[in-house]
Design a protein around this motif. Structure first.
Motif, PDB file in Angstrom:
ATOM      1  N   ILE A  67      49.869 -23.751   1.284  1.00  0.00           N
ATOM      2  CA  ILE A  67      49.072 -24.997   0.874  1.00  0.00           C
ATOM      3  C   ILE A  67      48.240 -25.300   2.084  1.00  0.00           C
ATOM      4  O   ILE A  67      48.746 -25.752   3.226  1.00  0.00           O
ATOM      5  N   ARG A  68      46.614 -25.328   1.956  1.00  0.00           N
ATOM      6  CA  ARG A  68      46.066 -25.765   2.983  1.00  0.00           C
ATOM      7  C   ARG A  68      45.673 -27.036   2.659  1.00  0.00           C
ATOM      8  O   ARG A  68      44.829 -27.351   1.703  1.00  0.00           O
ATOM      9  N   VAL A  69      46.159 -28.237   3.360  1.00  0.00           N
ATOM     10  CA  VAL A  69      45.718 -29.496   3.301  1.00  0.00           C
ATOM     11  C   VAL A  69      44.463 -29.899   4.152  1.00  0.00           C
ATOM     12  O   VAL A  69      44.641 -29.573   5.482  1.00  0.00           O
ATOM     13  N   GLU A  70      43.359 -30.242   3.354  1.00  0.00           N
ATOM     14  CA  GLU A  70      42.105 -30.472   4.144  1.00  0.00           C
ATOM     15  C   GLU A  70      41.599 -31.797   4.137  1.00  0.00           C
ATOM     16  O   GLU A  70      41.615 -32.360   3.199  1.00  0.00           O
ATOM     17  N   LYS A  71      40.777 -31.987   5.283  1.00  0.00           N
ATOM     18  CA  LYS A  71      40.250 -33.490   5.266  1.00  0.00           C
ATOM     19  C   LYS A  71      38.821 -33.292   4.518  1.00  0.00           C
ATOM     20  O   LYS A  71      38.118 -32.183   4.421  1.00  0.00           O
ATOM     21  N   VAL A  72      38.524 -34.501   3.787  1.00  0.00           N
ATOM     22  CA  VAL A  72      37.560 -34.175   2.936  1.00  0.00           C
ATOM     23  C   VAL A  72      36.303 -35.339   3.196  1.00  0.00           C
ATOM     24  O   VAL A  72      35.309 -34.956   2.596  1.00  0.00           O
ATOM     25  N   SER A  73      36.348 -36.128   4.272  1.00  0.00           N
ATOM     26  CA  SER A  73      35.559 -37.127   4.710  1.00  0.00           C
ATOM     27  C   SER A  73      34.748 -36.400   6.106  1.00  0.00           C
ATOM     28  O   SER A  73      35.511 -35.992   6.776  1.00  0.00           O
ATOM     29  N   ALA A  74      33.783 -36.908   5.809  1.00  0.00           N
ATOM     30  CA  ALA A  74      32.770 -36.561   7.113  1.00  0.00           C
ATOM     31  C   ALA A  74      33.435 -37.267   8.538  1.00  0.00           C
ATOM     32  O   ALA A  74      33.234 -36.666   9.509  1.00  0.00           O
ATOM     33  N   GLN A  75      33.735 -38.506   8.180  1.00  0.00           N
ATOM     34  CA  GLN A  75      34.634 -39.162   9.379  1.00  0.00           C
ATOM     35  C   GLN A  75      35.945 -39.712   8.903  1.00  0.00           C
ATOM     36  O   GLN A  75      35.935 -40.782   8.519  1.00  0.00           O
ATOM     37  N   PRO A  76      36.610 -38.709   9.116  1.00  0.00           N
ATOM     38  CA  PRO A  76      38.161 -39.186   8.431  1.00  0.00           C
ATOM     39  C   PRO A  76      38.988 -40.121   9.247  1.00  0.00           C
ATOM     40  O   PRO A  76      38.697 -40.282  10.434  1.00  0.00           O
ATOM     41  N   SER A  77      39.453 -41.086   8.364  1.00  0.00           N
ATOM     42  CA  SER A  77      40.391 -41.983   8.982  1.00  0.00           C
ATOM     43  C   SER A  77      41.524 -41.472   9.812  1.00  0.00           C
ATOM     44  O   SER A  77      41.878 -40.311   9.341  1.00  0.00           O
ATOM     45  N   ARG A  78      42.414 -42.452  10.420  1.00  0.00           N
ATOM     46  CA  ARG A  78      43.503 -41.803  11.028  1.00  0.00           C
ATOM     47  C   ARG A  78      44.632 -41.533   9.968  1.00  0.00           C
ATOM     48  O   ARG A  78      45.404 -40.366  10.179  1.00  0.00           O
ATOM     49  N   TRP A  79      44.336 -42.011   8.743  1.00  0.00           N
ATOM     50  CA  TRP A  79      45.680 -41.759   7.659  1.00  0.00           C
ATOM     51  C   TRP A  79      45.058 -40.249   7.095  1.00  0.00           C
ATOM     52  O   TRP A  79      46.162 -39.568   6.784  1.00  0.00           O
ATOM     53  N   GLU A  80      43.851 -40.035   6.952  1.00  0.00           N
ATOM     54  CA  GLU A  80      43.377 -38.693   6.434  1.00  0.00           C
ATOM     55  C   GLU A  80      43.818 -37.653   7.557  1.00  0.00           C
ATOM     56  O   GLU A  80      44.232 -36.422   7.341  1.00  0.00           O
ATOM     57  N   ILE A  81      43.509 -37.668   8.780  1.00  0.00           N
ATOM     58  CA  ILE A  81      43.974 -37.000   9.864  1.00  0.00           C
ATOM     59  C   ILE A  81      45.405 -36.599   9.875  1.00  0.00           C
ATOM     60  O   ILE A  81      45.827 -35.535  10.001  1.00  0.00           O
ATOM     61  N   TYR A  82      46.323 -37.721   9.608  1.00  0.00           N
ATOM     62  CA  TYR A  82      47.697 -37.562   9.577  1.00  0.00           C
ATOM     63  C   TYR A  82      48.111 -36.653   8.518  1.00  0.00           C
ATOM     64  O   TYR A  82      48.815 -35.571   8.485  1.00  0.00           O
ATOM     65  N   ASP A  83      47.526 -36.908   7.226  1.00  0.00           N
ATOM     66  CA  ASP A  83      47.857 -36.178   6.160  1.00  0.00           C
ATOM     67  C   ASP A  83      47.507 -34.606   5.959  1.00  0.00           C
ATOM     68  O   ASP A  83      48.209 -33.977   5.666  1.00  0.00           O
ATOM     69  N   ALA A  84      46.344 -34.662   6.628  1.00  0.00           N
ATOM     70  CA  ALA A  84      45.811 -33.204   6.744  1.00  0.00           C
ATOM     71  C   ALA A  84      46.751 -32.368   7.812  1.00  0.00           C
ATOM     72  O   ALA A  84      46.979 -31.104   7.452  1.00  0.00           O
ATOM     73  N   ALA A  85      47.388 -33.174   8.627  1.00  0.00           N
ATOM     74  CA  ALA A  85      48.118 -32.346   9.556  1.00  0.00           C
ATOM     75  C   ALA A  85      49.556 -32.152   9.152  1.00  0.00           C
ATOM     76  O   ALA A  85      50.148 -31.120   9.632  1.00  0.00           O
ATOM     77  N   MET A  86      49.985 -33.138   8.178  1.00  0.00           N
ATOM     78  CA  MET A  86      51.549 -33.214   8.040  1.00  0.00           C
ATOM     79  C   MET A  86      52.078 -32.935   6.379  1.00  0.00           C
ATOM     80  O   MET A  86      53.227 -32.751   6.448  1.00  0.00           O
ATOM     81  N   ALA A  87      51.294 -33.171   5.822  1.00  0.00           N
ATOM     82  CA  ALA A  87      51.444 -33.189   4.452  1.00  0.00           C
ATOM     83  C   ALA A  87      51.712 -31.821   4.068  1.00  0.00           C
ATOM     84  O   ALA A  87      51.256 -30.837   4.383  1.00  0.00           O
TER      85      ALA A  87
END
Length: 296
Positions: free
Chosen positions: A124-144
């Protein structure tokens, strides 16, 4: 092969893709596009969508996609309903917001093997979807959804899980009272029954990262509900006590992520620290009120 043999082969595909859908119908066209692009021949698998949302505004579905209704809330109940009408030798579970890569089914089925068959946890590759990801998106992409680690612990998330039909039926399917952790429960029951589970890095699905604080904490609450609210007594006690230990292991995993820039590693550490009080509060709420968070 005789005409009868050809008919039987068409009637029993190699694989059934089962997808529960709740509030994500807008994402289904993209999922179906990915499934139609599979390298596995189209007549070798069927697609079953399970509507778990009463009065949903359903889109028009292409020919060959089966729709099943499930009025009982819960993704694991919905997956059981889809599996009940499926015909494939192997059940391939994924989610409405996932995007399988073209080799997903072929690689997963190859790993499931021939008798004795086994369960397969795909990547499962969890990927950032925003051009300027928030801290929450960075966290989820790394840890989910760290599926490789899950597989080492003996289970796989249903965002990408292959279960041979004979095993699924013998185990009675997913536990239907759960909103979270039903995949882990099924896989551990299979392991206890002597069945193997392997990780297949070539069977890939892509999953969008959560982008907001509310979405990340909502997922945390559902996981905590599975750890405390839906376990046997001993499991609830262990899950409760672990909650109050500092998340040192998560911090260590984040800092060791060589695929992440150092800035993102520290963002993950900081977000994990902010999530710890929310996790403790949810554990206390579950103990004193006894009701888990609502499903996603």
């Amino acid at each position: 092969m005789s005409q009868l043999g050809r008919e039987q082969n068409r009637a029993a595909p190699r694989c059934s893709v089962v997808v529960p859908v709740y509030r994500h119908w807008a994402r289904i066209p993209a999922l179906l596009y990915c499934l139609e692009a599979q390298s596995l021949p189209r007549d070798a698998f069927e697609i079953i969508l399970v509507n778990n949302e009463p009065e949903a505004d359903l889109p028009a579905l292409p020919e060959g996609v089966r729709l099943v209704e499930c009025s009982v809330p819960g993704s694991y109940v919905a997956r059981n309903r889809g599996a009940a009408v499926s015909r494939g030798e192997v059940l391939a579970f994924t989610d409405a917001d996932c995007r399988p890569e073209p080799e997903w089914l072929a690689a997963g089925l190859a790993a499931a093997g021939t008798p004795p068959v086994q369960l397969v946890a795909g990547a499962i590759r969890v990927e950032k979807v925003s051009a300027q990801p928030s801290r929450w998106e960075i966290y989820d992409a790394a840890m989910a959804l760290p599926q490789r680690r899950y597989a080492r612990e003996g289970f796989g998330a249903t965002a990408n899980l292959f279960v041979p039909r004979e095993i699924f039926r013998a185990l009675g399917g997913f536990s239907e009272h759960r909103y979270s952790g039903g995949d882990r429960d099924l896989c551990l029951r299979a392991r206890a029954a002597g069945r193997a589970l392997v990780y297949q890095d070539q069977a890939v699905v892509r999953h969008p990262a959560r982008t907001t604080r509310e979405a990340v904490i909502g997922k945390l609450r559902r996981i905590k509900g599975g750890q405390i609210g839906e376990q046997a007594l001993l499991g609830r006690i262990k899950g409760f006590l672990r909650t109050f230990l500092p998340p040192v292991h998560a911090w260590r995993r984040a800092l060791r992520r060589r695929d992440l820039p150092w800035r993102e590693r520290w963002v993950v550490v900081a977000v994990q620290a902010r999530l710890w009080p929310a996790e403790m509060a949810e554990a206390l709420r579950l103990v004193f009120r006894g009701k888990g968070a609502e499903r996603e």
